[in-house]
Write a protein that holds these residues in place. Structure first.
Motif, short mmCIF file in Angstrom:
data_model
loop_
_atom_site.label_atom_id
_atom_site.label_comp_id
_atom_site.label_asym_id
_atom_site.label_seq_id
_atom_site.Cartn_x
_atom_site.Cartn_y
_atom_site.Cartn_z
N THR A 55 0.85 -1.19 0.00
CA THR A 55 0.00 0.00 0.00
C THR A 55 0.88 1.24 0.00
O THR A 55 1.87 1.31 0.73
CB THR A 55 -0.90 0.05 1.26
N ARG A 56 0.51 2.22 -0.81
CA ARG A 56 1.23 3.50 -0.78
C ARG A 56 0.22 4.63 -0.98
O ARG A 56 -0.91 4.39 -1.43
CB ARG A 56 2.31 3.54 -1.85
N PRO A 57 0.60 5.85 -0.64
CA PRO A 57 -0.32 6.98 -0.85
C PRO A 57 -0.63 7.15 -2.33
O PRO A 57 0.15 6.74 -3.20
CB PRO A 57 0.46 8.18 -0.31
N VAL A 58 -1.77 7.76 -2.60
CA VAL A 58 -2.13 8.04 -3.99
C VAL A 58 -1.93 9.53 -4.26
O VAL A 58 -1.96 10.36 -3.35
CB VAL A 58 -3.59 7.63 -4.29
N LEU A 59 -1.74 9.84 -5.52
CA LEU A 59 -1.57 11.23 -5.94
C LEU A 59 -2.93 11.90 -6.13
O LEU A 59 -3.95 11.21 -6.28
CB LEU A 59 -0.78 11.28 -7.25
N PRO A 60 -2.99 13.22 -6.13
CA PRO A 60 -4.27 13.90 -6.38
C PRO A 60 -4.91 13.41 -7.68
O PRO A 60 -4.24 13.24 -8.69
CB PRO A 60 -3.86 15.37 -6.48
N ASN A 61 -6.20 13.15 -7.62
CA ASN A 61 -7.01 12.70 -8.77
C ASN A 61 -6.76 11.26 -9.18
O ASN A 61 -7.38 10.79 -10.14
CB ASN A 61 -6.83 13.63 -9.97
N GLN A 62 -5.88 10.54 -8.49
CA GLN A 62 -5.75 9.11 -8.75
C GLN A 62 -6.91 8.38 -8.08
O GLN A 62 -7.43 8.82 -7.05
CB GLN A 62 -4.43 8.56 -8.20
N HIS A 63 -7.28 7.23 -8.66
CA HIS A 63 -8.34 6.41 -8.05
C HIS A 63 -7.84 5.86 -6.72
O HIS A 63 -6.65 5.61 -6.55
CB HIS A 63 -8.72 5.26 -8.98
N GLU A 64 -8.77 5.65 -5.77
CA GLU A 64 -8.37 5.23 -4.43
C GLU A 64 -7.67 3.88 -4.41
O GLU A 64 -6.86 3.61 -3.51
CB GLU A 64 -9.58 5.18 -3.50
#
Length: 240
Positions: free
Chosen positions: A207-216
């Motif tokens: 698991t890693r953080p997602v970037l703005p506007n990336q799907h969850e």
């Protein structure tokens, strides 16, 4: 308890709000449990306790969760005064995997084998003792695989010979925004990782953080095909 009429329940609960689906689930089954891991599931716990105080809750402890997730589980336990049953992998099977392939084989072979040992098998053991379970699945988590699941269904993945398992998905038609609106309005506990760009949270190595506007789900198993963002817990009931 009268026999559960699945066809009638599917008709009655189609498009209904989460509380109505939860109420039907808890009224229809005594031997039922909520599967808890993330934000959606705590919303379900919060709602369910307003309907019935003796709810059963379990969570999968894979041994590879973030420290924040373990603290979150304990926070929820204390906040609601709940017993949360932690399901763990079979030690011997897990030992064989680690000895033969190491701790990070999923980066080379894909996540299916590891998830099967750490998640699916412990869940299968638990579900074999239940008549029904409640999940926090939402359609918009993955339209490719979850777009057609109903509010209530026979769990094709975990029903066995002579034993039917019923699965309720009360948050099916909610968006992530609706979940977080509820969390804010009712001061529901949530995983601190959400403050750091994590949306869909699984095991730490995967698991890693997602970037703005990336799907969850983009932060889960990011090294694999984007259309395969499932660990196997719901694989028996989804589109391929």
């Amino acid at each position: 308890m009268t026999a559960f009429d699945l066809n009638q329940a599917q008709t009655d609960l189609q498009g209904k709000n989460p509380r109505a689906i939860l109420k039907a689930a808890l009224a229809g089954f005594d031997n039922i449990a909520i599967s808890f891991s993330g934000a959606e599931d705590v919303v379900l716990i919060d709602m369910a306790l307003q309907i019935r105080k003796d709810i059963q809750v379990f969570s999968l402890d894979t041994g590879r969760l973030h420290p924040e997730t373990y603290r979150f589980i304990e926070q929820v336990r204390k906040h609601y005064g709940l017993e949360i049953e932690l399901l763990t992998p079979d030690r011997e099977v897990l030992d064989r995997l680690v000895k033969s392939k190491g701790l990070f084989s999923f980066y080379e072979d894909g996540h299916t084998e590891c998830c099967g040992i750490r998640k699916v098998e412990p869940l299968r053991r638990k579900l074999a003792t239940l008549d029904a379970w409640i999940t926090g699945q939402r359609k918009d988590q993955s339209l490719d695989t979850r777009g057609d699941i109903p509010e209530v269904q026979e769990d094709a993945g975990f029903s066995g010979a002579g034993k039917r398992l019923i699965k309720f998905n009360p948050l099916l038609n909610w968006s992530s925004a609706q979940v977080w609106d509820y969390i804010e309005a009712y001061q529901v506990p949530f995983n601190d990782l959400h403050r750091h760009g994590y949306i869909s949270i699984g095991c730490e190595p995967c698991t890693r953080p997602v970037l703005p506007n990336q799907h969850e789900r983009a932060g889960r198993w990011w090294w694999e095909d984007a259309a395969k963002k499932e660990c196997g817990l719901h694989a028996g009931n989804i589109n391929k």
